[in-house]
Design a protein around this motif. Sequence first.
Motif, mmCIF file in Angstrom:
data_model
loop_
_atom_site.group_PDB
_atom_site.id
_atom_site.type_symbol
_atom_site.label_atom_id
_atom_site.label_comp_id
_atom_site.label_asym_id
_atom_site.label_seq_id
_atom_site.Cartn_x
_atom_site.Cartn_y
_atom_site.Cartn_z
ATOM 1 N N VAL A 166 67.427 63.431 -19.774
ATOM 2 C CA VAL A 166 68.435 62.436 -20.170
ATOM 3 C C VAL A 166 68.619 62.456 -21.688
ATOM 4 O O VAL A 166 69.746 62.418 -22.190
ATOM 5 C CB VAL A 166 68.022 61.020 -19.685
ATOM 6 C CG1 VAL A 166 68.871 59.946 -20.336
ATOM 7 C CG2 VAL A 166 68.111 60.930 -18.165
ATOM 8 N N ALA A 167 67.501 62.544 -22.423
ATOM 9 C CA ALA A 167 67.587 62.571 -23.891
ATOM 10 C C ALA A 167 68.407 63.779 -24.357
ATOM 11 O O ALA A 167 69.241 63.673 -25.260
ATOM 12 C CB ALA A 167 66.185 62.616 -24.497
ATOM 13 N N LEU A 174 66.190 60.275 -30.634
ATOM 14 C CA LEU A 174 64.763 59.988 -30.461
ATOM 15 C C LEU A 174 64.447 59.695 -28.997
ATOM 16 O O LEU A 174 65.214 59.002 -28.316
ATOM 17 C CB LEU A 174 64.414 58.751 -31.318
ATOM 18 C CG LEU A 174 62.991 58.209 -31.240
ATOM 19 C CD1 LEU A 174 61.996 59.208 -31.832
ATOM 20 C CD2 LEU A 174 62.886 56.880 -31.995
ATOM 21 N N LEU A 175 63.335 60.254 -28.538
ATOM 22 C CA LEU A 175 62.801 59.929 -27.199
ATOM 23 C C LEU A 175 61.446 59.269 -27.402
ATOM 24 O O LEU A 175 60.535 59.869 -27.973
ATOM 25 C CB LEU A 175 62.657 61.213 -26.367
ATOM 26 C CG LEU A 175 61.856 61.093 -25.053
ATOM 27 C CD1 LEU A 175 62.526 60.132 -24.075
ATOM 28 C CD2 LEU A 175 61.698 62.476 -24.393
ATOM 29 N N SER A 223 57.306 67.688 -21.246
ATOM 30 C CA SER A 223 58.616 67.035 -21.362
ATOM 31 C C SER A 223 59.010 66.901 -22.824
ATOM 32 O O SER A 223 60.181 67.086 -23.187
ATOM 33 C CB SER A 223 58.577 65.651 -20.710
ATOM 34 O OG SER A 223 58.184 65.789 -19.377
ATOM 35 N N ALA A 224 58.026 66.574 -23.656
ATOM 36 C CA ALA A 224 58.293 66.465 -25.090
ATOM 37 C C ALA A 224 58.787 67.803 -25.628
ATOM 38 O O ALA A 224 59.724 67.859 -26.424
ATOM 39 C CB ALA A 224 57.029 66.032 -25.832
ATOM 40 N N ALA A 225 58.177 68.881 -25.148
ATOM 41 C CA ALA A 225 58.578 70.220 -25.606
ATOM 42 C C ALA A 225 60.040 70.489 -25.267
ATOM 43 O O ALA A 225 60.794 71.040 -26.074
ATOM 44 C CB ALA A 225 57.678 71.275 -24.966
ATOM 45 N N GLU A 226 60.429 70.061 -24.070
ATOM 46 C CA GLU A 226 61.819 70.271 -23.647
ATOM 47 C C GLU A 226 62.781 69.507 -24.563
ATOM 48 O O GLU A 226 63.809 70.040 -24.997
ATOM 49 C CB GLU A 226 61.973 69.789 -22.194
ATOM 50 C CG GLU A 226 63.354 70.011 -21.632
ATOM 51 C CD GLU A 226 63.560 69.325 -20.274
ATOM 52 O OE1 GLU A 226 62.579 69.130 -19.531
ATOM 53 O OE2 GLU A 226 64.722 68.989 -19.982
ATOM 54 N N ALA A 227 62.420 68.258 -24.871
ATOM 55 C CA ALA A 227 63.297 67.437 -25.707
ATOM 56 C C ALA A 227 63.355 67.980 -27.137
ATOM 57 O O ALA A 227 64.428 68.101 -27.734
ATOM 58 C CB ALA A 227 62.800 65.998 -25.705
ATOM 59 N N GLY A 231 66.351 69.534 -29.948
ATOM 60 C CA GLY A 231 66.644 68.862 -31.218
ATOM 61 C C GLY A 231 66.384 67.370 -31.206
ATOM 62 O O GLY A 231 66.835 66.645 -32.096
ATOM 63 N N VAL A 232 65.640 66.887 -30.206
ATOM 64 C CA VAL A 232 65.340 65.446 -30.119
ATOM 65 C C VAL A 232 63.940 65.198 -30.680
ATOM 66 O O VAL A 232 62.994 65.885 -30.296
ATOM 67 C CB VAL A 232 65.373 64.973 -28.636
ATOM 68 C CG1 VAL A 232 65.125 63.468 -28.544
ATOM 69 C CG2 VAL A 232 66.676 65.364 -27.951
ATOM 70 N N GLU A 233 63.810 64.220 -31.565
ATOM 71 C CA GLU A 233 62.476 63.829 -32.024
ATOM 72 C C GLU A 233 61.789 63.057 -30.889
ATOM 73 O O GLU A 233 62.437 62.296 -30.172
ATOM 74 C CB GLU A 233 62.607 62.934 -33.257
ATOM 75 C CG GLU A 233 61.274 62.523 -33.831
ATOM 76 C CD GLU A 233 61.420 61.647 -35.081
ATOM 77 O OE1 GLU A 233 62.553 61.354 -35.499
ATOM 78 O OE2 GLU A 233 60.374 61.242 -35.602
#
Length: 267
Positions: A166-167, A174-175, A223-227, A231-233
Amino acid sequence: MNSDQLLMQLKSRRIVVKFGSGILAHPSGFGLDEVQFEQLTYAMSGLRSAGHEVIVVSSGAVAAGGMAFGMVKRPEDTATLQACAAVGQTRLMQRYETLFSRHGLLVAQLLLTNEDLQQPTRRENLTNTLERLLSFKNVIPIINENDSVATEELKVGDNDRLSAGVARLAGADLLLLLTSVDGLLDEAGQLIPEVTALAEVMNHIRPEKGVHSTGGMASKLGSAAEAVAAGVEVVIANGRKPGQLAELVEGRGIGTRLRPAARLGLA
Ligand code: GLU
């Protein structure tokens, strides 16, 4: 537009906040933690008032449904989990609607599957809906996996992957992955405040996993790696300390931060 409004617009960020089951369920049993709901919705309203666009990805449907059925622990079979989620989702939204209305905010429910994020027509429809909802300024979109037709997050993930998807789709700045610990902990149990090389940290984290959640830190990091790659922090932080959410958005507070540049470490 006056200078205050201009400043607010300049600082405004699009934020996806993920509430895991572990921070919504009551620590003493299988049900929802009312105090947590009040504090988290208060914190989200604060972010909205500060000019940020807020999208919530919320678990908790299974826990809410289990409580409605009088269950004392999480069921093990998928069909019962799905039944709990179907019953619990309405209870979850009822709570959000009541609590956000105290802050003058409406809620919108979006139940999604991975296909909705992948298939081009659905992606476009979803993007349009989200953009329109956010344009109203007084709406908090609340997203959960559509557990009656998809079971990925029920089995592994607790909406970690969904929130990253979604992010990415929403072009979030930011996520915030809110969990029941302060962030990523190393083997000695010490908080890792910032991850600069994902591949390196992947082998050194403690596999934290709560009784209510199916995610765990490996899932969060994936999941963080994907975001981050989009380009999402990302900040992984403690959702039982909702008082610090505004600080986390401002780049402070206690948690594990992954700046978009961390994707360099994946090479
Ligand atoms: N979508 C699920 C929920 O809202 C995921 C969490 C779980 O598996 O308990 O409850």
